[in-house]
Write a protein that holds these residues in place. Structure first.
Motif, mmCIF file in Angstrom:
data_model
loop_
_atom_site.group_PDB
_atom_site.id
_atom_site.type_symbol
_atom_site.label_atom_id
_atom_site.label_comp_id
_atom_site.label_asym_id
_atom_site.label_seq_id
_atom_site.Cartn_x
_atom_site.Cartn_y
_atom_site.Cartn_z
ATOM 1 N N ILE A 79 97.116 110.871 58.513
ATOM 2 C CA ILE A 79 96.317 110.347 57.447
ATOM 3 C C ILE A 79 96.491 108.498 58.075
ATOM 4 C CG2 ILE A 79 95.836 109.686 55.299
ATOM 5 C CD1 ILE A 79 96.706 112.346 54.534
ATOM 6 N N GLY A 80 97.694 108.207 58.199
ATOM 7 C CA GLY A 80 97.851 106.881 58.605
ATOM 8 C C GLY A 80 96.983 106.533 59.699
ATOM 9 N N ILE A 81 97.006 107.388 60.794
ATOM 10 C CA ILE A 81 96.160 106.977 61.999
ATOM 11 C C ILE A 81 94.581 106.931 61.484
ATOM 12 C CG2 ILE A 81 95.108 108.016 64.176
ATOM 13 C CD1 ILE A 81 97.929 109.269 64.501
ATOM 14 N N TRP A 82 94.299 107.810 61.006
ATOM 15 C CA TRP A 82 92.695 107.798 60.336
ATOM 16 C C TRP A 82 92.684 106.341 59.348
ATOM 17 C CZ3 TRP A 82 91.628 107.277 55.163
ATOM 18 C CH2 TRP A 82 90.089 106.987 54.853
ATOM 19 N N ASN A 83 93.537 106.018 58.728
ATOM 20 C CA ASN A 83 93.514 104.769 57.769
ATOM 21 C C ASN A 83 93.331 103.547 58.687
ATOM 22 O OD1 ASN A 83 93.138 103.480 55.249
ATOM 23 N ND2 ASN A 83 95.204 102.659 55.703
ATOM 24 N N GLU A 84 94.169 103.561 59.964
ATOM 25 C CA GLU A 84 94.175 102.451 60.917
ATOM 26 C C GLU A 84 92.761 102.347 61.273
ATOM 27 O OE1 GLU A 84 96.417 99.897 61.583
ATOM 28 O OE2 GLU A 84 97.225 100.774 59.565
ATOM 29 N N GLN A 85 92.216 103.496 61.636
ATOM 30 C CA GLN A 85 90.825 103.362 62.370
ATOM 31 C C GLN A 85 89.690 103.033 61.388
ATOM 32 O OE1 GLN A 85 90.853 107.454 63.967
ATOM 33 N NE2 GLN A 85 91.813 107.120 65.743
ATOM 34 N N HIS A 86 89.789 103.239 60.300
ATOM 35 C CA HIS A 86 88.766 102.996 59.314
ATOM 36 C C HIS A 86 88.923 101.950 58.616
ATOM 37 C CE1 HIS A 86 87.832 107.314 60.509
ATOM 38 N NE2 HIS A 86 86.592 106.802 59.837
ATOM 39 N N GLN A 87 89.881 101.328 58.265
ATOM 40 C CA GLN A 87 90.530 100.258 57.503
ATOM 41 C C GLN A 87 89.933 100.037 56.170
ATOM 42 O OE1 GLN A 87 92.437 97.444 58.900
ATOM 43 N NE2 GLN A 87 93.094 98.944 60.293
ATOM 44 N N GLY A 88 89.732 101.027 55.568
ATOM 45 C CA GLY A 88 89.236 101.250 54.092
ATOM 46 C C GLY A 88 90.021 101.213 52.907
ATOM 47 N N GLY A 89 91.265 101.222 53.130
ATOM 48 C CA GLY A 89 92.181 101.037 51.967
ATOM 49 C C GLY A 89 93.667 101.019 52.496
#
Length: 197
Positions: free
Chosen positions: A66-76
Motif C-alpha cells: 500500500i505504501g508503493i501505491w501511496n507514493e505513486q498516487h500522492q493522495g494521502g
C-alpha cells in the motif's frame, strides 16, 4: 477502579479512579512505549501483546504494497500499527494500518499530530492474529465505520478471507484468491492477498 484487559494473559492490570484524561492517557502510553495500548469509549484500557512474528511479517508486506501505491498516487498519508488516533466517540485506537486523505491530515494542527490526532482515518486495516477475538475485531471495525472511516479491511488469515466495510453499512467478504480494491477511497489500489501471504 478501571480494569485493563490483556487478551493473551490472565494477569490483571488496574488503574485507580474512573479513567484517565486524554493527556493522562497519552503520558501513560509514552511511559509504556513498548506496549500497544488502546482505550475504548468507556475509558477501559486494553493492553495488547506484541504482534507475533508471522502476523508482523504479513503486516509489513501489506504496508509495503500500500505504501508503493501511496507514493505513486500522492493522495494521502499512510500510518503503521504503532500510530494512535482519537476517534470522535473518545476512544483511542491503533489500527494495524491506516491512511488519511492529504487535505484532512493537513488540517490537523502540528501540536495535535504530536500526540494522538483527533481524527478517524479514511481507511483502516485490522489483521487478525490467531489469538484475537473475531467478534471483538468486528466490533472495532463497526466503531471505525461509525466514526467516519470510509473503508475498512478486516483481514483474517485463518479463514483466508477479508471482510470489507464501507461507509454505507455494507460488509462484503472477499476470499484471498480474489482481488481487493480500494474503490473510491484508494483509487487504483488492487491486490490479491493470496499473492502476499
Amino acid at each position: 477502579m478501571t480494569a485493563l484487559s490483556h487478551t493473551a494473559s490472565a494477569f490483571p492490570f488496574y488503574l485507580p479512579g474512573e479513567g484517565m484524561t486524554n493527556e493522562e492517557f497519552y503520558r501513560f502510553c509514552a511511559m509504556n512505549e513498548d506496549l500497544r495500548i488502546e482505550q475504548d469509549a468507556d475509558k477501559r484500557i486494553h493492553v495488547m501483546p506484541p504482534t507475533n512474528s508471522d502476523t508482523g511479517n504479513k503486516n509489513a508486506r501489506l504496508l509495503v504494497h500500500i505504501g508503493i501505491w501511496n507514493e505513486q498516487h500522492q493522495g494521502g498519508e499512510l500510518f503503521d500499527s504503532s500510530t494512535g488516533f482519537q476517534l470522535p466517540n473518545g476512544a483511542f485506537r491503533s489500527p494495524d494500518l491506516s491512511w488519511i486523505q492529504s487535505g484532512k491530515w493537513a488540517a490537523i494542527p502540528q501540536s495535535q499530530r504530536r500526540q494522538f490526532a483527533p481524527i478517524a482515518p479514511d481507511f483502516v486495516v485490522e489483521l487478525r492474529s490467531p489469538e484475537q477475538s473475531f467478534p471483538d475485531l468486528r466490533a472495532k471495525m463497526e466503531e471505525y465505520r461509525n466514526a467516519g472511516c470510509r473503508l475498512g479491511w478486516l483481514i483474517d488469515p485463518q479463514q483466508r478471507q477479508t471482510f470489507v466495510y464501507d461507509l454505507d453499512g455494507n460488509v462484503t467478504v472477499v476470499p484471498f484468491d480474489q482481488t481487493l480494491d480500494g474503490g473510491d477511497v484508494l483509487p487504483g489500489l488492487t491486490l490479491r492477498l493470496a499473492d502476499l501471504f
